[in-house]
Design an enzyme around this catalytic site. Structure first.
Site, PDB file in Angstrom:
ATOM      1  N   GLU A  27      -2.273 -61.274 -69.186  1.00  0.00           N
ATOM      2  CA  GLU A  27      -2.016 -62.660 -69.588  1.00  0.00           C
ATOM      3  C   GLU A  27      -2.692 -63.625 -68.615  1.00  0.00           C
ATOM      4  OE1 GLU A  27      -1.215 -62.905 -72.760  1.00  0.00           O
ATOM      5  OE2 GLU A  27       0.724 -61.915 -72.518  1.00  0.00           O
ATOM      6  N   HIS A  28      -3.341 -64.641 -69.176  1.00  0.00           N
ATOM      7  CA  HIS A  28      -4.071 -65.659 -68.395  1.00  0.00           C
ATOM      8  C   HIS A  28      -5.209 -65.036 -67.587  1.00  0.00           C
ATOM      9  CE1 HIS A  28      -1.643 -69.205 -69.378  1.00  0.00           C
ATOM     10  NE2 HIS A  28      -0.651 -68.333 -69.484  1.00  0.00           N
ATOM     11  N   ASP A 168      -7.114 -64.185 -78.184  1.00  0.00           N
ATOM     12  CA  ASP A 168      -6.458 -64.183 -79.500  1.00  0.00           C
ATOM     13  C   ASP A 168      -7.457 -63.924 -80.629  1.00  0.00           C
ATOM     14  OD1 ASP A 168      -4.493 -65.031 -77.804  1.00  0.00           O
ATOM     15  OD2 ASP A 168      -4.517 -67.102 -78.487  1.00  0.00           O
ATOM     16  N   TYR A 226      -0.898 -75.263 -70.173  1.00  0.00           N
ATOM     17  CA  TYR A 226      -1.952 -74.248 -70.302  1.00  0.00           C
ATOM     18  C   TYR A 226      -3.256 -74.749 -69.671  1.00  0.00           C
ATOM     19  CZ  TYR A 226      -5.023 -70.766 -72.369  1.00  0.00           C
ATOM     20  OH  TYR A 226      -5.944 -69.765 -72.543  1.00  0.00           O
TER      21      TYR A 226
HETATM   22  C1  GLA Z   1      -3.029 -68.154 -75.150  1.00  0.00           C
HETATM   23  C2  GLA Z   1      -4.537 -68.367 -75.219  1.00  0.00           C
HETATM   24  C3  GLA Z   1      -5.288 -67.100 -74.814  1.00  0.00           C
HETATM   25  C4  GLA Z   1      -4.777 -66.546 -73.496  1.00  0.00           C
HETATM   26  C5  GLA Z   1      -3.251 -66.473 -73.490  1.00  0.00           C
HETATM   27  C6  GLA Z   1      -2.687 -66.079 -72.154  1.00  0.00           C
HETATM   28  O1  GLA Z   1      -2.635 -67.239 -76.124  1.00  0.00           O
HETATM   29  O2  GLA Z   1      -4.909 -68.737 -76.520  1.00  0.00           O
HETATM   30  O3  GLA Z   1      -6.672 -67.365 -74.757  1.00  0.00           O
HETATM   31  O4  GLA Z   1      -5.255 -67.283 -72.408  1.00  0.00           O
HETATM   32  O5  GLA Z   1      -2.656 -67.694 -73.856  1.00  0.00           O
HETATM   33  O6  GLA Z   1      -3.034 -64.772 -71.856  1.00  0.00           O
END
Ligand code: GLA
Length: 390
Positions: A27-28, A168, A226
């Protein structure tokens, strides 16, 4: 007749679908040129589409029946701010195809989505990717999957204004049934092919289930936290004199960061990339998937303490799942709300789910709902009976 033309319905309309995703770990890390390991979930957005001999683009959503949009293709670039929020996603995709020189006039696209919005399950990428596969097949069949991912991401980044990475969209397009997608974002971006791997992921065979519990606390990526995290990661990389945090191999190198916040953000990214490597290696080697549980736990703890994107609701859900006997549990997606995952024995699934729901309710949090995450197929055409080929 091509393989895709087989799926034309009697009215000349054709259908496509694109799934949401959960990320097992990673994640991230995507916008830091790092590693991710998502699966596609069985919740999809479908798109029914047809071409007409005119210069219009029309989109409508079953979830927003009062907000259909119909406008000349040439106006896509200028009318963005007047469009209803939902329509910016698919129209951003259409506009991006147009920007790249494809003929996109005379399009009608009808959407129906089952991926809950704001749940951290990638509903917006599913919507963009459903539009992208439809527009490709209707208007630009020469476009490959890599470019398609880029088009869907550009729609979100540039047209909608949500600064996402490619996790995603890559998951929605590239995932295959029964597999987790190991994606090295840097390698993927640098190569003409490759940069990812399909790793078998069949929990049922070992008596396990992956529960996705949507806490009902929704997030909004176009706003706030974010983008701030992305900026902090970029600032950490700049302070370390590297192009991206992927260029740092060893946590010891982070001692050059004097700002304690940037230090923690960078430490999360490094430790999370390591967890992706370890989880991928465990799954590749055919280890008991229960062994990934502690890495899921560690991922959550790092997102909570170092990256600070968890919430009281997500923490409470994760704590309740662990107390109820999950092998591992963590928040998924960008954070600030959304869903958790919990790796549980099949026999314990009902109890874990109930205990998490009761625990959240007892604290006055929103109603949670659960789906089971079985690794499903990525985006593509759907036949008239609703089946996704392959
Ligand atoms: C959201 C963003 C992704 C990614 C995630 C965290 O889903 O759209 O690109 O950065 O957060 O992993």
């Amino acid at each position: 007749m091509t393989e895709r033309e087989e799926y034309i319905t009697p009215g000349g309309r054709r259908r496509w679908s694109a799934p949401g995703r959960v990320n097992l770990i990673g994640e991230h890390t995507d916008y830091n040129d790092g590693l991710v390991l998502p699966i596609a979930i069985p919740l999809v957005v479908t798109c029914e589409g047809v071409r007409h001999a005119d210069d219009l683009v029309r989109v409508v959503s079953r979830q927003r029946p009062g907000e259909p949009v119909r406008l000349p293709a040439a106006a896509l670039a200028t009318e963005r701010d007047l469009l209803p929020g939902w329509a910016r996603y698919p129209l951003g995709v259409v506009a991006e195809f147009g920007r790249r020189g494809h003929e996109i006039a005379g399009l009608e696209l009808d959407f129906d989505g089952a991926v809950p919005a704001g749940a951290g399950l990638s509903s917006s990428a599913a919507l963009c990717c459903a539009a992208a596969v439809a527009v490709r097949d209707l208007c630009a069949p020469e476009v490959g999957d890599r470019e398609l991912i880029d088009i869907a991401r550009a729609a979100e980044n540039d047209y909608v204004g949500a600064p996402t990475g490619i996790l995603d969209q890559a998951a929605s397009i590239l995932c295959t049934a029964g597999h987790a997608l190991y994606l090295d974002v840097r390698a993927f971006g640098a190569a003409d092919s490759g940069g990812f791997e399909q790793i078998p992921f069949d929990l049922a065979a070992t008596g396990l289930r992956l529960l996705v519990i949507d806490t009902g606390q929704t997030h909004e990526h176009a706003a706030g936290g974010y983008g701030a995290r992305r900026a902090e990661c970029a600032a950490a990389a700049a302070a370390l004199g590297v192009a991206s945090l992927r260029d740092i191999d060893d946590a010891g190198q982070l001692s050059g960061l004097t700002d304690p916040v940037l230090y923690r953000r960078a430490r999360h990214v490094l430790s999370e990339n390591d967890r992706v490597r370890t989880v991928a290696e465990l799954l590749r080697s055919g280890a008991d998937p229960r062994e990934i549980g502690p890495l899921l736990d560690a991922g959550h703890d790092s997102l909570r303490a170092d990256f600070e994107v968890s919430t009281e609701v997500l923490d409470a859900a994760v704590d309740a799942a662990r107390t109820a006997g999950a092998y591992g549990s963590r928040m998924v997606g960008g954070g600030f709300g959304g869903s958790i995952i919990a790796l549980v024995d099949t026999a314990a699934a009902g109890r874990v789910e109930r205990e998490v729901r009761e625990s959240l309710a007892s604290k006055g949090f929103p109603d949670a709902r659960t789906i089971e995450a079985v690794a499903g197929p990525g985006a593509g055409p759907v036949d008239p009976g609703g089946r996704v080929p392959g």
